[in-house]
Design an enzyme around this catalytic site. Structure first.
Site, short mmCIF file in Angstrom:
data_model
loop_
_atom_site.label_atom_id
_atom_site.label_comp_id
_atom_site.label_asym_id
_atom_site.label_seq_id
_atom_site.Cartn_x
_atom_site.Cartn_y
_atom_site.Cartn_z
N SER A 1 11.78 41.83 57.84
CA SER A 1 12.36 41.47 59.13
C SER A 1 13.76 42.05 59.17
O SER A 1 14.56 41.80 58.27
CB SER A 1 12.40 39.95 59.27
N GLU A 2 14.04 42.86 60.19
CA GLU A 2 15.22 43.72 60.11
C GLU A 2 16.55 42.97 60.19
O GLU A 2 17.61 43.58 60.00
CB GLU A 2 15.16 44.83 61.17
N ASN A 3 16.52 41.68 60.46
CA ASN A 3 17.78 40.92 60.42
C ASN A 3 18.18 40.56 58.99
O ASN A 3 19.21 39.91 58.80
CB ASN A 3 17.69 39.66 61.30
#
Lengths: 234, 218, 234, 218
Positions: free
Chosen positions: D46-48
């Site tokens: 998840s890119e966060n």
């Protein structure tokens, strides 16, 4: 067995696929945080004409120095290669190429290689031999040179603890170049002091996420000290 | 009398300010940490990935994983942190270190510094020195004023390969404390008992000497 | 008192020196890991014409959104500003400038700002509006655009734990943009959930070394959740 | 019959391989995690700042500090790691993610994708999508074949601002699985019960149809 179990049980498996002429990135600073047994395995394999990217080149009889001794290294990309007489001798005898690279630039080049950044600008080396032939660009009135990313066919790193997912943590200043090297190898091999159970490493404090690591092996380390400096006990 | 290595370190230590983050190069600069003035705290950065370097360990504390940029065993003080080489040089290159002290072979009137290579004789590499001189605003170079053979090291133009161009503003030698500006050396202080004439004789680059050159306070 | 005690006791002290027209970098992703009380203090100060660099802009009544509401923001540099109607309204009414920046590029621009890298190349945005007017350079047969570093007059970050040296650790995905913002502010202010004793944070696992942090304050957090998604208990 | 959202996710899930690191965009892509085939393990990025994303939490596990890129509360699986946004996009931009699945408004025969903006109507920003399409080699775009009003979304040339140029090679719609190469769409599979003619009619870009177009295996 899950595709996320990256543990290999032999050094032969750990370095499988390493061939003549390949580029190997190696973490470590001096003899601190080096992949003692992976380096021994490279020596055993006898592969030649390697390009080795590492801040230093060990000492004559330990660390990467043993690959100089056996003449397996064609070229070194390093920031500092003192402390190694073999190196000096081979260099002066034209048996070895060397690309001296400022330490911070070297670290950033490896990070860039892993991060999909093909090039970046830095003031380091402007107006020196390091800047020769490199593009110069001005930002806010100051000159910077373009430095390009480094990647390797293999990266070898040494960690304190690792799990079978390839998650790694380093200890104290044995971290140094290992995290960047880990990101920039097509195949990244981690040699760890301690292989721990999945879930044992706190996910908040993983230095190298497993996505970067292809193989993990638990090793025995000598951990030789280069300069033993002490304070007298009071 | 020319300053001893310890006296050089003492003079540099007077430039420390409370709360400074400081990078000390190998050799004389390292000694500076022994002379931090009373009432002042500084934190030492070691470019191999340590902020908060402490003194050498006692025998039983020695740890192969805890070394400084000179590869010597050290300790870490309370409040220290360890990090990667990329993060370490992000600090240095990004100008977050308040003071950098390092040695040199030569410095010239343009603020150029040569410190890492003597072609044909010494090929060890620049280590972190090029990053340090490019990243720091506040640098003090410490060195002997002249070579063992009496050859000046403060030159009109460096003769050795440069570590950095136009980046040095202050040089402390065993004879003098010198500022570099407008393409000239400016004599700020002289070592106790050293005459302006002695300094002048051993300085090859143009030296501006004010009417009054105080002796160093050590 | 030591120069390394960076703890301030009031929000007024924490944001002292913030002026009209300044650039403020803010960590946080959505409402996760945001500096709730530092943002409130900026509102209280009433400074105007701010340029705010942050991945998102909060929601209408929480986080950075409240500074839009009070019209203190002249320009936003962000990757995603949905979830905020005030933003849309002001943008369409030309009351707000926005520079949409890809999320990874935004993170890297802040890192570069802190790391003394004035510019870097990335493939992100090549051939899109993001690439318009930017220098294109080819590396290994692929085009990349030059992106420049971002720095701020102030950086505001939110951490889980911090000590008086300014050493910070973040928790889970509340880390996000905070570490990069911390490196790129002329003055970096950290709001922490828990101020711990010196030495309590393991030096091996500090996310932000104190060298980057100028002021530390302990806050009380609401920690609002934007989208509460759950699995039914079995 | 056009595929349901769940069926789209099921078809994408067949492209998963054991040991894949996968980034799933918001919407249909997220559903893919519900259909990971037996005997296969994947790890979701998840890119966060999370590698090893798990399912939504049960009520008592909800944690404001643990969200996905869609700002939804999630969990982390054993072997997960958290990191900064810079480190997250280093992974993405550096090509370390094995498969990226994301939605789009339009895709064209050149492999261009438009997914983040409708000028004058929708200005939300690209988030991480531009980095994802630039960094990944292996991307599957999932979307409806045509808009609600029957307008084709597989075009000779995208009309909306691009998210990425020449980066898309595979598109799964509710009607068809399509490969993009040599400036053309190539029909690989059709949804069960959907005819080649229907697909052809709703595809505006040039569509290459082989003699035999198998139905999807779901």
């Amino acid at each position: 067995m899950s595709g996320f179990n990256k543990v290999v049980s032999s050094y032969a498996d750990a370095m499988d696929g390493l061939q003549d002429g390949m580029t190997v990135l190696a973490g470590g600073f001096g003899l601190c945080g080096i992949q003692e047994n992976l380096i021994n395995e490279i020596k055993r394999l006898g592969v030649k004409n390697l390009t080795v990217v590492s801040n230093n080149c060990g000492v004559t009889d330990f660390g990467l120095g043993i690959l100089l001794e056996s003449k397996q290294i064609k070229k070194m990309i390093s920031s500092y290669v003192g402390e190694n007489q073999t190196f000096m001798d081979q260099l002066l005898a034209d048996e070895l190429e060397v690309e001296l690279t400022p330490q911070g630039t070297l670290a950033e080049k490896m990070r860039a290689g892993g991060a999909g950044i093909p090039g970046f600008y830095t003031a380091t080396g402007v107006g020196t031999e390091v800047g020769n032939g490199k593009e110069v660009k001005e930002f806010n009135g100051r000159d910077y040179i373009l430095e390009e990313a480094i990647t390797g066919d293999f990266a070898i790193v040494k960690a304190w603890k690792g799990d079978h997912f390839g998650n790694l943590v380093y200890r104290q200043t044995a971290q140094n170049f290992n995290p960047m090297a880990a990101t920039a190898g097509k195949i990244t091999v981690a040699e760890v002091e301690e292989l721990v159970e999945p879930g044992e490493l706190d996910p908040n404090f993983i230095h190298t996420p497993g996505i970067y690591v292809n193989r993990v092996i638990q090793g025995e380390f000598e951990k030789r000290i280069e300069f033993r400096t002490v304070t007298e006990e009071a | 009398m020319a300053l001893s290595r310890e006296q050089l370190a003492m003079r540099v230590a007077k430039e420390l300010k409370d709360g400074y983050y400081v990078n000390l190069g190998i050799g004389i600069p390292t000694l500076v940490s022994n002379y931090v003035p009373e009432g002042i705290e500084v934190m030492l950065q070691s470019e191999n990935g340590l902020l908060g370097m402490g003194p050498f360990p006692v025998e039983r504390e020695i740890d192969a994983d805890l070394i400084n940029a000179g590869k010597q065993t050290v300790t870490a003080i309370k409040g220290a942190s360890f990090f990667s080489s990329a993060d370490s040089f992000a600090m240095i290159r990004g100008g977050h270190v308040d003071l950098t002290v390092l040695g040199a072979f030569e410095v010239d009137v343009h603020g150029n510094i040569a410190s890492y290579m003597i072609p044909g004789k010494l090929i060890k590499g620049m280590g972190g020195a090029m990053d340090l001189v490019a990243g720091a605003d506040n640098i003090i170079v410490t060195m002997t004023h002249a070579s063992k053979h009496g050859e000046p090291k403060l030159l009109p133009q460096c003769t050795l390969p440069l570590t950095g161009a136009a980046c040095i503003k202050r040089v402390l030698t065993d004879l003098a404390f010198i500022e570099i500006k407008d393409g000239k050396f400016h004599l700020l202080e002289r070592a106790p008992g050293v005459s302006v004439e002695e300094i002048q004789k051993l300085t090859a680059g143009e030296l501006v000497v004010p009417d009054n050159v105080p002796e160093m306070d050590l």
